[in-house]
Design an enzyme around this catalytic site. Structure first.
Site, PDB file in Angstrom:
ATOM      1  N   GLY A  56       0.826  -1.206   0.000  1.00 43.72           N
ATOM      2  CA  GLY A  56       0.000   0.000   0.000  1.00 43.72           C
ATOM      3  C   GLY A  56       0.849   1.239   0.000  1.00 43.72           C
ATOM      4  N   LYS A  66       5.118  -5.408   8.962  1.00 44.47           N
ATOM      5  CA  LYS A  66       4.794  -4.260   8.121  1.00 44.47           C
ATOM      6  C   LYS A  66       6.036  -3.396   8.001  1.00 44.47           C
ATOM      7  CE  LYS A  66       1.258  -0.945   7.046  1.00 44.47           C
ATOM      8  NZ  LYS A  66      -0.178  -0.684   7.178  1.00 44.47           N
ATOM      9  N   ASP A  71      -7.806   6.817  10.965  1.00 41.01           N
ATOM     10  CA  ASP A  71      -7.923   6.333   9.573  1.00 41.01           C
ATOM     11  C   ASP A  71      -8.749   5.053   9.528  1.00 41.01           C
ATOM     12  OD1 ASP A  71      -7.521   6.427   6.813  1.00 41.01           O
ATOM     13  OD2 ASP A  71      -5.707   5.209   6.909  1.00 41.01           O
TER      14      ASP A  71
END
Length: 739
Positions: A20, A40, A141
């Site tokens: 992403g 991540k 978010d």
């Protein structure tokens, strides 16, 4: 990052499971504990970042990671570890066996999730937010992609603290010069849009957006343009979810609408309150179906449903000419089926239609219409077309062939035909819709003008630019008369007219009109508004077509910089301007510079849009063209063949882009002296264009000229002359028709 790399001497990366804007997610093995985890890895900070910012970001990362790691709740993803390895910041998290809500919606192909699942997900997310908010942590978010449903039904929220970190690093786009961070526009609260401080109530607004989408299949403000979405969040009450899906319980709808209140103080006090109300909604015995509005109402006055301000409907960079005016516009994805409808007496309509069709049948067709729109947004044009055609037939039977909703489905079917390169079929479909709307709604109704404008656009796609010019001119006269010179739809029509003038070879007229429209849009919408930049893009195009490539290059670069600033560096429109800058460099003979631009574009488009996306393949086509210009024909041929194969698989063998790649194969073969093979490829291109576009289309004639040139090179002069003459006859007929 790469497979089998060891992070911190402990976590071995096994395979990439996600990518992403912030970085990559890897499945990894914790060598110390022998368990699998998710790692991540955030994008490394490049040399363009100030060293002091880098230090701040690292410190913020450690602080946010510690906060996330301290959270302990079954509804929050567990963070095991964090750190930095070779300049790359990373988080080590539990590996989840499930799918995020965005993927679940995709799997459902535009259908919303079952009602009981929606309420179950809502309760679990509310409980997780209640816990995190008590810890003083705000997500910032929340969106479907950050909420995962595990195989056992457990729901977990991911990525706490990452959104704010991304804002610091600059990975999120920004909106104009206001300093507003554009996270994910579909789920942003009004206070985020305003750039003011946010608290837990911002998360509750985002939760409302998520619940609205999983319950209805679409977000509350479902538009292609980020500006219009943000204006919707800021200024416009959302449409009631039960209009889209009547079986939703009324108490659940009330919760969602309360969560979507514009002012934070008008929302539920906290997530605990949301959870209590959801539990009560689950226990509700039933619901009362929403009454469907009639068209027109008994008094004859038009009904104006609560929707986005009319001017925002002009905020789009696409070609779809949706109108806006004093009546609801059924072609709008947010439109509501009108139920009963009576043809005006003046039309001399046939037998009377049922005055009140079944609300359940009407609602079912509404849901399928939105399913088609959702599929189209995902690029699944063929399936969307099937649905719109089927819904159009059923609406015709239920509501009548000239009912606005029937025509809305026919309009959307025409749009899918246009997007899949079937311009001739799209022209027939749009013409039929325009005629019916003119008969029923009148020649100056915005929906009639929208269909006529799309007709003009498709005429241009077919190379019938003179007819397109006549249609655009007539539509523009009506828009000026009805809407005025500064209305968004009037300016869009003038923009399209300028574009078509350039296709007619009237470059000075096109350039002058594009400059005028750009100035008007800058005055009405602002200099960095996407529509203003679209017209400046057209100004650059006319400059290039006039041979003024230095000016074109400068304008394209200015547009690219403005789009990066307002829409973000990875927005498709930003990348499109960079692509055109590459074309300008090539035209200026700067092929090495163009090649670098295209290779960077391939990398960026692959990351942002995917390797098989048509725009990525277009950038790869540019790589091949400039390899050829540099005399590297074997490399150019290999690139052209690979791109052609991918375009054939993704777009189809007769798509214009596929045929352009096939022609590039032929060009490379010719430069390599392999004329027989080149003739075969040119012939395939010409045959396909004749089949799709017709024998007299300019692109078909250009392909026949290519064939004739090949025949000359092979010493088959008589055949070449005959083909040249055939092309000349068609062009003479075209010239006579244009005059």
């Amino acid at each position: 990052m790469g497979e089998n790399r060891l992070i911190q001497g402990r976590y071995r990366l096994l395979d990439l499971i996600g990518r992403g804007g912030m970085g990559e997610v890897w499945r990894a093995r914790d060598e110390s504990l022998g368990r699998q985890v998710a790692v991540k890895c955030l994008k490394p900070l490049g040399p363009q970042h100030d060293p002091s910012l880098t230090r701040v970001v690292r410190e913020r990362f450690r602080r946010e990671a510690r906060v996330a790691a301290a959270l302990s709740h079954r509804g929050v993803t567990v963070v095991h570890d964090f750190g930095e390895d070779d300049g790359v910041l990373h988080l080590v998290m539990e590996l989840l066996d499930g799918r995020d809500l965005s993927r679940l919606l995709e799997d459902a192909e535009g259908h919303p999730l079952p009602v009981d699942e929606v309420i179950d997900i809502a309760e679990q997310v509310a409980a997780a937010l209640a816990y995190t908010h008590r810890q003083g942590v705000v997500h910032r978010d929340l969106k479907p992609a950050n909420i995962v449903r595990l195989a056992d039904g457990t729901v977990k929220i991911c990525d706490f603290g990452i959104a704010r970190l991304g804002h610091d690093i600059g990975f999120t786009a920004r909106l104009t010069g206001t300093g507003v961070a554009m996270g994910t526009p579909h789920y942003m609260s009004p206070e985020q849009i305003a750039g003011t401080e946010v608290d837990q109530r911002s998360d509750l607004y985002s939760l409302g957006c998520v619940l609205y989408e999983i319950a209805t299949g679409t977000p509350p403000f479902d538009l292609d343009d980020a500006w219009a979405i943000l204006v919707g969040h800021r200024d416009t009450p959302p449409g009631p979810p039960r209009v889209r899906r009547p079986e939703l319980p009324a108490p659940f709808e009330r919760i969602v609408l309360d969560l979507l209140a514009k002012r934070p103080e008008d929302r539920p006090y906290d997530a605990d309150e949301v959870g209590r109300r959801l539990a009560a909604a689950r226990a509700a015995a039933g619901y009362v179906p929403t009454v469907v509005t009639t068209w027109p109402p008994a008094g004859g006055a038009p009904v104006r449903e609560t929707r986005l301000p009319s001017w925002t409907r002009g905020m789009t960079t696409g070609h779809k000419a949706v109108g806006a005016g004093p009546h609801p516009a059924p072609a709008d994805p947010g439109a509501v089926l009108t139920g009963a409808w009576t043809l005006p007496a003046a039309t001399g309509a046939g037998p009377a239609l049922p005055t009140r069709p079944s609300p359940d049948a009407v609602a079912a067709l509404t849901a399928r219409h939105h399913e088609g729109l959702a599929l189209a947004r995902r690029g699944r044009w063929a399936r969307a077309r099937e649905i719109h055609l089927a819904v159009a037939a059923e609406r015709a039977a239920l509501l009548g062939p000239d009912h606005p909703d029937t025509l809305a489905s026919r309009y959307e079917a025409a749009f899918t035909l246009s997007r899949t390169g079937r311009a001739a079929a799209a022209l027939r479909a749009y013409s039929g819709v325009a005629e019916a709307r003119e008969r029923v709604l009148g020649p100056d109704h915005p929906d009639t003008l929208a269909a006529r404008q799309e007709t003009a656009y498709v005429l241009g796609r077919l190379g019938r630019h003179f007819e397109a010019h006549q249609t655009y001119t007539a539509v523009l006269a009506a828009r000026l008369r009805v809407m005025g010179p500064d209305h968004a739809d009037t300016l869009r029509c003038r923009h399209n007219l300028a574009l078509n003038l350039s296709r007619l070879g009237r470059l000075e007229d096109a350039h002058r009109m594009a400059l005028d429209v750009a100035a008007a849009r800058a005055r009405v919408l602002g200099p960095d508004h996407p529509d203003t930049l679209v017209t400046r893009f057209e100004v650059a195009y006319t400059l290039g077509q006039s041979g003024r490539w230095e000016e074109a290059l400068r304008t394209y670069r200015e547009v690219a910089e403005a789009r990066a600033r307002t829409l973000g560096p990875d927005h498709p429109d930003t990348l499109a301007a960079r692509y055109e800058a590459g074309i300008s460099l090539g035209r200026l003979g700067r092929s090495a510079d163009a090649l670098r631009v295209y290779r960077d574009l391939v990398e960026d488009r692959t990351r942002a849009q995917g390797a098989a996306h048509p725009d990525t393949l277009r950038a790869r086509h540019g790589v091949g063209v400039n390899l050829g210009r540099l005399g590297r024909w074997e490399e150019a041929l290999a690139e052209a063949r690979d791109v052609c194969a991918q375009r054939e698989r993704v777009l189809g063998p007769d798509h214009p882009d596929t045929l352009v790649s096939r022609r590039e194969i032929a060009v490379a073969l010719g430069w390599l002296g392999r004329w027989t093979a080149a003739l075969t490829e040119y012939g395939r291109v010409a045959a396909a264009r004749e089949r799709v576009l017709g024998p007299d289309h300019p692109d078909t004639l250009a392909s026949r000229n290519d064939e004739a040139h090949c025949l000359e090179q092979l010493g088959r002069g008589a055949e070449a002359v005959a083909l040249y003459r055939r092309v000349a006859v068609f062009r003479q007929r075209q010239a006579a028709g244009d005059h």
